[in-house]
Design an enzyme around this catalytic site. Structure first.
Site, PDB file in Angstrom:
ATOM      1  N   SER A 182       0.812  -1.223   0.000  1.00  0.00           N
ATOM      2  CA  SER A 182       0.000   0.000   0.000  1.00  0.00           C
ATOM      3  C   SER A 182       0.838   1.261   0.000  1.00  0.00           C
ATOM      4  O   SER A 182       2.011   1.257   0.406  1.00  0.00           O
ATOM      5  CB  SER A 182      -0.855  -0.070   1.271  1.00  0.00           C
ATOM      6  OG  SER A 182      -1.291   1.189   1.687  1.00  0.00           O
ATOM      7  N   TYR A 227      -1.011   0.240  10.221  1.00  0.00           N
ATOM      8  CA  TYR A 227      -1.283  -0.497   8.984  1.00  0.00           C
ATOM      9  C   TYR A 227      -0.070  -0.441   8.056  1.00  0.00           C
ATOM     10  O   TYR A 227       0.393  -1.464   7.554  1.00  0.00           O
ATOM     11  CB  TYR A 227      -2.511   0.126   8.313  1.00  0.00           C
ATOM     12  CG  TYR A 227      -2.844  -0.423   6.944  1.00  0.00           C
ATOM     13  CD1 TYR A 227      -3.479  -1.652   6.811  1.00  0.00           C
ATOM     14  CD2 TYR A 227      -2.549   0.297   5.788  1.00  0.00           C
ATOM     15  CE1 TYR A 227      -3.793  -2.155   5.552  1.00  0.00           C
ATOM     16  CE2 TYR A 227      -2.862  -0.195   4.535  1.00  0.00           C
ATOM     17  CZ  TYR A 227      -3.488  -1.419   4.421  1.00  0.00           C
ATOM     18  OH  TYR A 227      -3.798  -1.910   3.177  1.00  0.00           O
ATOM     19  N   LYS A 235       2.258  -3.570   6.891  1.00  0.00           N
ATOM     20  CA  LYS A 235       2.437  -3.887   5.470  1.00  0.00           C
ATOM     21  C   LYS A 235       3.925  -3.875   5.112  1.00  0.00           C
ATOM     22  O   LYS A 235       4.392  -4.724   4.353  1.00  0.00           O
ATOM     23  CB  LYS A 235       1.673  -2.880   4.606  1.00  0.00           C
ATOM     24  CG  LYS A 235       0.160  -3.137   4.559  1.00  0.00           C
ATOM     25  CD  LYS A 235      -0.145  -4.378   3.726  1.00  0.00           C
ATOM     26  CE  LYS A 235      -1.626  -4.704   3.638  1.00  0.00           C
ATOM     27  NZ  LYS A 235      -1.884  -5.967   2.913  1.00  0.00           N
TER      28      LYS A 235
END
Lengths: 325, 325
Positions: free
Chosen positions: A124, A148, A152
């Protein structure tokens, strides 16, 4: 070829499965079985009625669940399951469990199986953050400013090392923000990037939590699915010592998104946006790059969208087709 | 102030402990207790006889062990314990357990204790790799080409997120290769960077496994310990959204190291090096940067060594002092 899709009941997972069934081929082999693993079953009847599809529920952070669905026949794995950015920020432990532990467990189960399956992780824009150049380069350091993004980035490092050691044939595809997603808003900090288009088109008001000058890096669902498949089909040798690829996107400001909505659907639709800044969302989204260099992705045969107005038109067209079906 | 040093029986751990005892102060507070946690006890009698020192053995990847030695009185933690590069490459699971799981467990125990201790992680040149600029910059992407480097990069990301969320007051100090280490060769791929100086000085032959033109980035043990303490004392605010600092080093080629040895100890010593390239070592060491930009470290008040000949002289001086003691 047997394919596993984690997060297979999600929006992209189902869409990817349908596309794979339609083309009936991956890496030059016929698609014989697609396992859709998720916490819930898919809602698409066409998927569920295809005899090549097996829908399974289970906790993907449980190695036993993964072992049940990964065997030496599993030649390709798309690992899409994730706790989205807003939720991983709100529930740290859940994000660590799904975004980190499950990714690692998946790699370990593949390593134990020993057949070196092709494994595609999605990553991402959120792995970047802090002070960034206008256009992020392939050699720009990661500095995630969300849990997040951190999780990732860690999954990327794990996959890269498992690939380097020959435990899996892995690659990471860094996705731009997906827009326009159908359905309902979700807990992703980027949820608005679909909401401010989708809701006004449906005659519903939508709140934009970031400033109109905020620049976002977008990819349509259709192009995302094509990129996932093309990314899975890249020859390992072409990736060299860097199995991570930044996928092409469209760099648009939120104001430009609204202008595209106005162009496609008129003033009334574009007037259905309420502007109310949300510091929590702005802080996360503002830490993401507004664009990155796409030269390597293009060299590898990956492409994105031409312009955002066309993305909106495609969304409208698909929605109509779904409603007719 | 109570201080925990993991890897406290190691060479740097013991040296750090002695320096802290001597200065009897950290972050403006007196040093009341230093816990040295390791798989073995330290061998330094001066340390063991100091009433402020408590030496403990235990598996640091076991959260129960960490909980036993971290409480709300533990105001500073130096996390030095690690499986070195060569060993982490040879034993993947052990590297993951100590370099990743133990680091995460340590952060979790601190988070549960809730008092936001100052936590210093050490990292390494090994987080970099692949195609690198001659001088690595603060915003150069990590691309580790070893499992050790991968595990260190993951620990960096974890610490950064735990710090961002306020679970710990954390900072990561990326160390150059430490040279000249006393003692015996170890399983680090960089072991030769001390061996080719230490052994010839002791009248023993040493094998150099890399080409003489290979450029390494070095820091003396003394400067490393000073940088660990100075790094621990940096105000959190000064680190902004990036708690990772590349410590200053000396960029020298292996040939230049040998020239410095010749300068300090003569032709005979410099003649005790056998050149025999080892592809496995060369691949790992060759992926590391030969230098990185030190502007930020210097701004933060951190410094390194002036020149490598002086580093060798200091090593000889200390060895003589130890032998007299």
């Amino acid at each position: 070829m047997k394919i596993l899709i984690t997060g297979g009941a999600g929006f992209i997972g189902q869409r990817l499965a349908k596309r794979l069934l339609d083309r009936n081929e991956l890496n030059g082999k016929p698609v014989t079985e697609i396992v859709l693993l998720d916490v819930a079953l898919p809602n698409d009847d066409r998927l569920l009625s295809d005899e090549r599809v097996r829908a399974e529920t289970g906790d993907i952070s449980d190695p036993a669940v993964l072992r049940r669905h990964i065997d030496t026949q599993t030649e390709a794995i798309f690992h899409l399951a994730a706790i989205v950015s807003g939720q991983a920020e709100a529930d740290f432990d859940l994000g660590m469990k799904i975004n980190l532990d499950a990714s690692r467990a998946l790699l370990e189960v593949c390593r134990a199986a020993g057949h070196k399956p092709r494994v595609v992780f999605t990553s991402s824009v959120a792995v970047y953050g802090g002070t960034l150049p206008d256009v992020v380069q392939d050699d720009t350091a990661l500095n995630p400013q969300s849990s997040y993004g951190t999780q990732k980035a860690i999954a990327e490092l794990l996959l890269s090392d498992y690939a380097r050691r020959g435990f899996v044939d892995g690659r990471v595809l860094r996705l731009p923000t997906i827009s326009v997603r159908p359905g309902l808003p979700n807990a992703a900090a980027s949820s608005f990037a679909s909401g401010i288009i989708r809701e006004p088109l449906a005659g519903v008001r939508s709140t934009c939590p970031v400033d109109g000058e905020t620049r976002v890096w977008l990819l349509s669902p259709k192009s995302a699915v094509e990129a996932l498949i093309a990314g899975c089909e890249i020859d390992r040798e072409k990736l060299g010592n860097r199995p991570i690829v930044n996928l092409p996107g469209l760099s648009v400001s939120v104001n430009e998104m609204v202008a595209a909505l106005r162009e496609v659907a008129g003033d009334e639709a574009a007037g259905r946006i309420d502007w109310q800044r949300d510091e929590r969302i702005e802080k996360i989204v503002g830490s993401w790059p507004g664009a990155w260099n796409t030269a390597r992705a293009e060299q590898l045969g990956l492409s994105g969208d031409e312009n955002f107005a066309d993305v909106i038109r495609a969304y409208i067209e698909e929605k109509r087709a779904d409603e007719r079906a």
